[in-house]
Motif scaffolding. Structure first.
Motif, PDB file in Angstrom:
ATOM      1  N   ALA A   7       4.244   0.914 -12.388  1.00  0.00           N
ATOM      2  CA  ALA A   7       4.002  -0.330 -11.655  1.00  0.00           C
ATOM      3  C   ALA A   7       3.615  -1.446 -12.610  1.00  0.00           C
ATOM      4  O   ALA A   7       4.078  -2.583 -12.487  1.00  0.00           O
ATOM      5  N   SER A   8       2.747  -1.132 -13.586  1.00  0.00           N
ATOM      6  CA  SER A   8       2.329  -2.149 -14.551  1.00  0.00           C
ATOM      7  C   SER A   8       3.505  -2.646 -15.361  1.00  0.00           C
ATOM      8  O   SER A   8       3.641  -3.840 -15.637  1.00  0.00           O
ATOM      9  N   THR A   9       4.375  -1.728 -15.749  1.00  0.00           N
ATOM     10  CA  THR A   9       5.555  -2.103 -16.529  1.00  0.00           C
ATOM     11  C   THR A   9       6.491  -2.988 -15.729  1.00  0.00           C
ATOM     12  O   THR A   9       6.989  -4.008 -16.221  1.00  0.00           O
ATOM     13  N   ILE A  10       6.724  -2.623 -14.480  1.00  0.00           N
ATOM     14  CA  ILE A  10       7.627  -3.404 -13.622  1.00  0.00           C
ATOM     15  C   ILE A  10       7.081  -4.797 -13.393  1.00  0.00           C
ATOM     16  O   ILE A  10       7.800  -5.795 -13.458  1.00  0.00           O
ATOM     17  N   CYS A  11       5.771  -4.879 -13.105  1.00  0.00           N
ATOM     18  CA  CYS A  11       5.146  -6.179 -12.897  1.00  0.00           C
ATOM     19  C   CYS A  11       5.273  -7.051 -14.133  1.00  0.00           C
ATOM     20  O   CYS A  11       5.586  -8.231 -14.044  1.00  0.00           O
ATOM     21  N   ALA A  12       5.043  -6.465 -15.299  1.00  0.00           N
ATOM     22  CA  ALA A  12       5.135  -7.215 -16.548  1.00  0.00           C
ATOM     23  C   ALA A  12       6.555  -7.732 -16.769  1.00  0.00           C
ATOM     24  O   ALA A  12       6.757  -8.861 -17.202  1.00  0.00           O
ATOM     25  N   ILE A  13       7.542  -6.891 -16.459  1.00  0.00           N
ATOM     26  CA  ILE A  13       8.938  -7.297 -16.621  1.00  0.00           C
ATOM     27  C   ILE A  13       9.268  -8.453 -15.687  1.00  0.00           C
ATOM     28  O   ILE A  13       9.941  -9.413 -16.068  1.00  0.00           O
ATOM     29  N   GLY A  44      -2.441 -14.124  -8.067  1.00  0.00           N
ATOM     30  CA  GLY A  44      -2.848 -12.793  -7.637  1.00  0.00           C
ATOM     31  C   GLY A  44      -1.819 -12.156  -6.735  1.00  0.00           C
ATOM     32  O   GLY A  44      -0.759 -12.722  -6.451  1.00  0.00           O
ATOM     33  N   VAL A  45      -2.122 -10.957  -6.286  1.00  0.00           N
ATOM     34  CA  VAL A  45      -1.266 -10.216  -5.359  1.00  0.00           C
ATOM     35  C   VAL A  45      -1.883 -10.321  -3.969  1.00  0.00           C
ATOM     36  O   VAL A  45      -3.083 -10.071  -3.793  1.00  0.00           O
ATOM     37  N   TRP A  46      -1.043 -10.662  -2.984  1.00  0.00           N
ATOM     38  CA  TRP A  46      -1.522 -10.964  -1.646  1.00  0.00           C
ATOM     39  C   TRP A  46      -0.663 -10.261  -0.594  1.00  0.00           C
ATOM     40  O   TRP A  46       0.458  -9.847  -0.868  1.00  0.00           O
ATOM     41  N   SER A  47      -1.203 -10.196   0.629  1.00  0.00           N
ATOM     42  CA  SER A  47      -0.441  -9.615   1.736  1.00  0.00           C
ATOM     43  C   SER A  47      -0.928 -10.202   3.052  1.00  0.00           C
ATOM     44  O   SER A  47      -2.128 -10.412   3.247  1.00  0.00           O
ATOM     45  N   ALA A  48       0.013 -10.470   3.953  1.00  0.00           N
ATOM     46  CA  ALA A  48      -0.302 -10.926   5.315  1.00  0.00           C
ATOM     47  C   ALA A  48       0.024  -9.797   6.287  1.00  0.00           C
ATOM     48  O   ALA A  48       0.748  -8.854   5.936  1.00  0.00           O
ATOM     49  N   PRO A  49      -0.489  -9.848   7.509  1.00  0.00           N
ATOM     50  CA  PRO A  49      -0.175  -8.797   8.486  1.00  0.00           C
ATOM     51  C   PRO A  49       1.324  -8.710   8.772  1.00  0.00           C
ATOM     52  O   PRO A  49       2.011  -9.737   8.845  1.00  0.00           O
ATOM     53  N   PHE A  50       1.819  -7.498   8.917  1.00  0.00           N
ATOM     54  CA  PHE A  50       3.226  -7.297   9.280  1.00  0.00           C
ATOM     55  C   PHE A  50       3.468  -7.920  10.652  1.00  0.00           C
ATOM     56  O   PHE A  50       2.752  -7.646  11.614  1.00  0.00           O
ATOM     57  N   THR A  51       4.474  -8.785  10.728  1.00  0.00           N
ATOM     58  CA  THR A  51       4.740  -9.533  11.960  1.00  0.00           C
ATOM     59  C   THR A  51       6.193  -9.316  12.374  1.00  0.00           C
ATOM     60  O   THR A  51       7.066 -10.155  12.116  1.00  0.00           O
ATOM     61  N   PRO A  52       6.498  -8.185  13.042  1.00  0.00           N
ATOM     62  CA  PRO A  52       7.887  -7.909  13.420  1.00  0.00           C
ATOM     63  C   PRO A  52       8.403  -8.785  14.558  1.00  0.00           C
ATOM     64  O   PRO A  52       9.608  -8.955  14.706  1.00  0.00           O
ATOM     65  N   ASP A  53       7.489  -9.314  15.380  1.00  0.00           N
ATOM     66  CA  ASP A  53       7.876 -10.183  16.495  1.00  0.00           C
ATOM     67  C   ASP A  53       6.988 -11.415  16.453  1.00  0.00           C
ATOM     68  O   ASP A  53       5.820 -11.379  16.835  1.00  0.00           O
ATOM     69  N   THR A 216      -3.817  -4.299  -6.103  1.00  0.00           N
ATOM     70  CA  THR A 216      -2.629  -3.512  -6.428  1.00  0.00           C
ATOM     71  C   THR A 216      -1.684  -4.365  -7.252  1.00  0.00           C
ATOM     72  O   THR A 216      -2.022  -5.490  -7.631  1.00  0.00           O
ATOM     73  N   GLU A 217      -0.514  -3.863  -7.529  1.00  0.00           N
ATOM     74  CA  GLU A 217       0.537  -4.596  -8.225  1.00  0.00           C
ATOM     75  C   GLU A 217       1.832  -4.459  -7.435  1.00  0.00           C
ATOM     76  O   GLU A 217       2.052  -3.437  -6.776  1.00  0.00           O
TER      77      GLU A 217
END
Length: 238
Positions: A7-13, A44-53, A216-217
């Protein structure tokens, strides 16, 4: 340990690939109001609630035009562009929930790196205006400005090939987005998006979602790899 290293490698790339673009954009700032020197740090790394509808968050169906209402009543999730591994689009990318996104912020450019399909979005904050002739794309042309603790992002030039959610709320290439990223704390952002599309909706409408910092990353994700779901999808009756 292996997954963390991967994950660290992918993020860096990912940052390595996008960083030259950010630096180039920062070096070609156009005339206009400079970014606020006291702008909040959104990195930074962020996330919002999953909103399918999206109508569930709105509290009711959006104000459809007759054309849009007819299309929505006939729409089926099997037609979701994501089932064809197509790009998710700017607003739905924020709403992806279980797939976080990373914000990389510079004074002249802010980039949003989506784990979903490993795509990215560029927001110019150097004072420029939208081009007079914008070629429609998956993420459109985005420009931003700071209003106190809030980054206000204006997006035009979107194609009509994305959905606003999984439920089948569509839009046309006339869609105009206005987003507000308000930093409310070290680990929280209040995100409000307004949808304006005269072909699909009789008036502008908005939703607000909380965005939280993630410890997380972002990881690599390829929709096409070993994809076996689409062959099993079946149309449903509404």
């Amino acid at each position: 340990m292996r997954n963390h290293f991967r994950a660290s490698t992918i993020c860096a790339i990912a940052v390595y690939l996008v960083l030259p673009f950010l630096i180039a954009c920062a070096g070609h700032a156009t005339s206009g109001s400079p970014p606020s020197a006291t702008a909040p740090d959104l990195n930074g790394v962020w996330s919002a609630p999953f909103t399918p509808d999206i109508s569930k968050t709105l509290g009711h169906q959006p104000p459809f035009t007759p054309y849009a209402a007819e299309r929505f009543n006939k729409e089926d999730e099997i037609d979701d562009p994501l089932t064809q591994c197509l790009p998710i689009g700017p607003a739905r990318g924020i709403q992806a929930g279980i797939m976080p996104f990373q914000i990389v912020q510079t004074p002249a450019v802010t980039a949003i790196l989506f784990e979903n399909q490993h795509t990215f979005r560029i927001i110019h904050t150097d004072g420029r205006s939208h081009p007079k002739d914008v070629d429609p794309t998956w993420f459109g042309d985005s420009i931003g400005k700071w209003e106190g603790d809030t980054l206000v992002v204006d997006t035009v030039g979107l194609n009509d090939r994305t959905w606003l959610d999984t439920a089948g709320h569509e839009h046309s290439d006339q869609l105009h987005l206005v987003e507000k990223f308000q930093k409310t704390g070290d680990n929280n952002i209040k995100w409000t998006v307004t949808f304006e599309d005269p072909k699909f909706y009789t008036e502008p409408w908005s939703i607000t979602l909380p965005i939280a910092r993630q410890n997380t990353e972002i990881m690599s994700y390829s929709c096409e790899e070993n994809e076996k779901d689409r062959a099993h999808l079946r149309r449903t009756k509404k």
